[in-house]
Design a protein around this motif. Structure first.
Motif, PDB file in Angstrom:
ATOM      1  N   ASN A 209      35.017  30.715  60.778  1.00 15.68           N
ATOM      2  CA  ASN A 209      34.549  29.478  61.393  1.00 15.68           C
ATOM      3  C   ASN A 209      33.037  29.420  61.531  1.00 15.68           C
ATOM      4  OD1 ASN A 209      37.034  28.232  61.580  1.00 15.68           O
ATOM      5  ND2 ASN A 209      37.465  29.093  63.593  1.00 15.68           N
ATOM      6  N   THR A 210      32.342  30.521  61.301  1.00 15.83           N
ATOM      7  CA  THR A 210      30.879  30.502  61.327  1.00 15.83           C
ATOM      8  C   THR A 210      30.310  29.962  60.016  1.00 15.83           C
ATOM      9  OG1 THR A 210      30.587  32.757  60.488  1.00 15.83           O
ATOM     10  CG2 THR A 210      30.819  32.492  62.889  1.00 15.83           C
ATOM     11  N   LEU A 211      31.146  29.891  58.988  1.00 17.97           N
ATOM     12  CA  LEU A 211      30.709  29.395  57.677  1.00 17.97           C
ATOM     13  C   LEU A 211      30.873  27.889  57.600  1.00 17.97           C
ATOM     14  CD1 LEU A 211      32.520  32.046  55.431  1.00 17.97           C
ATOM     15  CD2 LEU A 211      30.113  32.059  56.142  1.00 17.97           C
ATOM     16  N   ASP A 212      30.086  27.246  56.726  1.00 20.37           N
ATOM     17  CA  ASP A 212      30.296  25.810  56.533  1.00 20.37           C
ATOM     18  C   ASP A 212      31.601  25.600  55.759  1.00 20.37           C
ATOM     19  OD1 ASP A 212      29.812  25.832  53.694  1.00 20.37           O
ATOM     20  OD2 ASP A 212      27.675  25.654  54.050  1.00 20.37           O
ATOM     21  N   ASP A 213      32.051  24.356  55.693  1.00 25.62           N
ATOM     22  CA  ASP A 213      33.364  24.056  55.120  1.00 25.62           C
ATOM     23  C   ASP A 213      33.524  24.559  53.690  1.00 25.62           C
ATOM     24  OD1 ASP A 213      34.214  22.864  57.445  1.00 25.62           O
ATOM     25  OD2 ASP A 213      33.751  20.833  56.784  1.00 25.62           O
ATOM     26  N   ARG A 214      32.530  24.300  52.843  1.00 27.93           N
ATOM     27  CA  ARG A 214      32.639  24.701  51.429  1.00 27.93           C
ATOM     28  C   ARG A 214      32.699  26.221  51.304  1.00 27.93           C
ATOM     29  NH1 ARG A 214      28.090  23.075  47.103  1.00 27.93           N
ATOM     30  NH2 ARG A 214      26.900  24.280  48.591  1.00 27.93           N
ATOM     31  N   ASP A 215      31.830  26.921  52.021  1.00 25.79           N
ATOM     32  CA  ASP A 215      31.818  28.380  51.937  1.00 25.79           C
ATOM     33  C   ASP A 215      33.130  28.967  52.455  1.00 25.79           C
ATOM     34  OD1 ASP A 215      29.287  28.145  50.902  1.00 25.79           O
ATOM     35  OD2 ASP A 215      28.264  28.885  52.694  1.00 25.79           O
TER      36      ASP A 215
ATOM     37  N   ILE B 104      38.375  31.655  51.568  1.00 23.86           N
ATOM     38  CA  ILE B 104      39.826  31.588  51.766  1.00 23.86           C
ATOM     39  C   ILE B 104      40.549  31.545  50.427  1.00 23.86           C
ATOM     40  CG2 ILE B 104      41.691  30.081  52.582  1.00 23.86           C
ATOM     41  CD1 ILE B 104      39.819  29.418  54.989  1.00 23.86           C
ATOM     42  N   ALA B 105      40.061  30.737  49.503  1.00 27.43           N
ATOM     43  CA  ALA B 105      40.709  30.618  48.197  1.00 27.43           C
ATOM     44  C   ALA B 105      40.574  31.910  47.390  1.00 27.43           C
ATOM     45  CB  ALA B 105      40.118  29.447  47.418  1.00 27.43           C
ATOM     46  N   ARG B 106      39.396  32.487  47.387  1.00 31.28           N
ATOM     47  CA  ARG B 106      39.166  33.681  46.559  1.00 31.28           C
ATOM     48  C   ARG B 106      40.035  34.852  46.988  1.00 31.28           C
ATOM     49  NH1 ARG B 106      38.726  35.786  41.883  1.00 31.28           N
ATOM     50  NH2 ARG B 106      37.416  37.610  41.785  1.00 31.28           N
ATOM     51  N   PHE B 107      40.219  35.010  48.292  1.00 34.09           N
ATOM     52  CA  PHE B 107      40.976  36.148  48.797  1.00 34.09           C
ATOM     53  C   PHE B 107      42.400  35.790  49.220  1.00 34.09           C
ATOM     54  CE2 PHE B 107      36.492  37.286  49.409  1.00 34.09           C
ATOM     55  CZ  PHE B 107      36.458  38.418  48.612  1.00 34.09           C
ATOM     56  N   GLY B 108      42.812  34.541  49.015  1.00 34.13           N
ATOM     57  CA  GLY B 108      44.179  34.140  49.342  1.00 34.13           C
ATOM     58  C   GLY B 108      44.494  34.271  50.813  1.00 34.13           C
ATOM     59  N   LEU B 109      43.584  33.810  51.674  1.00 31.42           N
ATOM     60  CA  LEU B 109      43.735  34.018  53.112  1.00 31.42           C
ATOM     61  C   LEU B 109      44.561  32.964  53.827  1.00 31.42           C
ATOM     62  CD1 LEU B 109      40.116  35.209  53.982  1.00 31.42           C
ATOM     63  CD2 LEU B 109      42.156  36.601  53.562  1.00 31.42           C
ATOM     64  N   SER B 110      44.893  31.872  53.147  1.00 31.17           N
ATOM     65  CA  SER B 110      45.758  30.903  53.810  1.00 31.17           C
ATOM     66  C   SER B 110      47.212  31.362  53.663  1.00 31.17           C
ATOM     67  CB  SER B 110      45.546  29.498  53.264  1.00 31.17           C
ATOM     68  OG  SER B 110      45.924  29.436  51.918  1.00 31.17           O
ATOM     69  N   ASP B 111      48.066  30.806  54.470  1.00 29.09           N
ATOM     70  CA  ASP B 111      49.437  31.310  54.599  1.00 29.09           C
ATOM     71  C   ASP B 111      50.204  31.454  53.290  1.00 29.09           C
ATOM     72  OD1 ASP B 111      49.142  31.643  57.289  1.00 29.09           O
ATOM     73  OD2 ASP B 111      49.958  29.681  57.791  1.00 29.09           O
ATOM     74  N   GLU B 112      50.208  30.441  52.457  1.00 27.51           N
ATOM     75  CA  GLU B 112      51.053  30.480  51.270  1.00 27.51           C
ATOM     76  C   GLU B 112      50.245  30.525  49.980  1.00 27.51           C
ATOM     77  OE1 GLU B 112      53.763  27.245  51.580  1.00 27.51           O
ATOM     78  OE2 GLU B 112      54.397  27.819  53.578  1.00 27.51           O
ATOM     79  N   GLU B 113      49.055  31.041  50.049  1.00 23.99           N
ATOM     80  CA  GLU B 113      48.170  31.042  48.890  1.00 23.99           C
ATOM     81  C   GLU B 113      48.047  32.432  48.288  1.00 23.99           C
ATOM     82  OE1 GLU B 113      45.846  28.541  47.644  1.00 23.99           O
ATOM     83  OE2 GLU B 113      46.722  26.965  48.862  1.00 23.99           O
TER      84      GLU B 113
ATOM     85  N   ARG C 254      41.100  32.398  41.058  1.00 24.55           N
ATOM     86  CA  ARG C 254      40.006  32.781  40.158  1.00 24.55           C
ATOM     87  C   ARG C 254      38.816  31.865  40.403  1.00 24.55           C
ATOM     88  NH1 ARG C 254      42.188  35.691  35.532  1.00 24.55           N
ATOM     89  NH2 ARG C 254      44.439  35.794  35.770  1.00 24.55           N
ATOM     90  N   PHE C 255      37.643  32.352  40.010  1.00 26.58           N
ATOM     91  CA  PHE C 255      36.432  31.555  40.167  1.00 26.58           C
ATOM     92  C   PHE C 255      36.580  30.193  39.499  1.00 26.58           C
ATOM     93  CE2 PHE C 255      34.048  35.735  40.623  1.00 26.58           C
ATOM     94  CZ  PHE C 255      33.804  35.570  41.977  1.00 26.58           C
ATOM     95  N   ARG C 256      37.157  30.164  38.310  1.00 30.23           N
ATOM     96  CA  ARG C 256      37.258  28.884  37.590  1.00 30.23           C
ATOM     97  C   ARG C 256      38.187  27.907  38.301  1.00 30.23           C
ATOM     98  NH1 ARG C 256      40.136  31.980  33.097  1.00 30.23           N
ATOM     99  NH2 ARG C 256      42.325  31.649  33.570  1.00 30.23           N
ATOM    100  N   GLU C 257      39.212  28.412  38.981  1.00 31.82           N
ATOM    101  CA  GLU C 257      40.107  27.532  39.737  1.00 31.82           C
ATOM    102  C   GLU C 257      39.380  26.924  40.938  1.00 31.82           C
ATOM    103  OE1 GLU C 257      44.452  29.586  39.129  1.00 31.82           O
ATOM    104  OE2 GLU C 257      43.023  30.634  40.425  1.00 31.82           O
ATOM    105  N   ILE C 258      38.631  27.749  41.622  1.00 37.49           N
ATOM    106  CA  ILE C 258      37.874  27.278  42.783  1.00 37.49           C
ATOM    107  C   ILE C 258      36.807  26.286  42.335  1.00 37.49           C
ATOM    108  CG2 ILE C 258      36.383  27.962  44.702  1.00 37.49           C
ATOM    109  CD1 ILE C 258      37.803  30.774  44.500  1.00 37.49           C
TER     110      ILE C 258
ATOM    111  N   VAL D 278      30.085  29.138  42.421  1.00 36.68           N
ATOM    112  CA  VAL D 278      31.125  29.715  43.278  1.00 36.68           C
ATOM    113  C   VAL D 278      30.800  31.175  43.560  1.00 36.68           C
ATOM    114  CG1 VAL D 278      33.561  30.390  43.434  1.00 36.68           C
ATOM    115  CG2 VAL D 278      32.953  28.142  42.536  1.00 36.68           C
ATOM    116  N   ARG D 279      30.413  31.916  42.523  1.00 39.36           N
ATOM    117  CA  ARG D 279      30.071  33.333  42.695  1.00 39.36           C
ATOM    118  C   ARG D 279      28.897  33.490  43.659  1.00 39.36           C
ATOM    119  NH1 ARG D 279      26.557  36.744  41.833  1.00 39.36           N
ATOM    120  NH2 ARG D 279      25.203  35.347  40.666  1.00 39.36           N
TER     121      ARG D 279
END
Length: 76
Positions: A9-15, A20-29, A33-37, A48-49
């Motif tokens: 929550n200290t990060l801005d929305d995009r970061d 979350i996407a890169r490390f699969g931190l949401s519940d069902e994710e 990959r970088f290209r997907e993000i 993204v990198r």
């Protein structure tokens, strides 16, 4: 985990979205990959990198400066 959410929550929305996407931190994710993000956000994979690297540095600084309560058993 509350400490992870607090740190994210200290990060801005995009970061936060990228981490979350890169490390699969949401519940069902799964980790994405970088290209997907990049496609989802409409930016280049290189951007993204860069944003992920910047976010990880910021999160590490939070832990190093004790600005977030982190369970010490998680850091090993």
């Amino acid at each position: 985990h509350a400490a992870v959410r607090q740190m994210l929550n200290t990060l801005d929305d995009r970061d936060r979205t990228i981490v979350i996407a890169r490390f699969g931190l949401s519940d069902e994710e799964r980790p994405h990959r970088f290209r997907e993000i990049a496609a989802k956000l409409g930016i280049s994979t290189e951007r993204v990198r860069q944003l992920l690297a910047r976010s990880l540095i910021r999160l590490n600084e939070l832990v190093q400066t004790d600005q977030v309560d982190v369970d010490e058993s998680l850091i090993a």
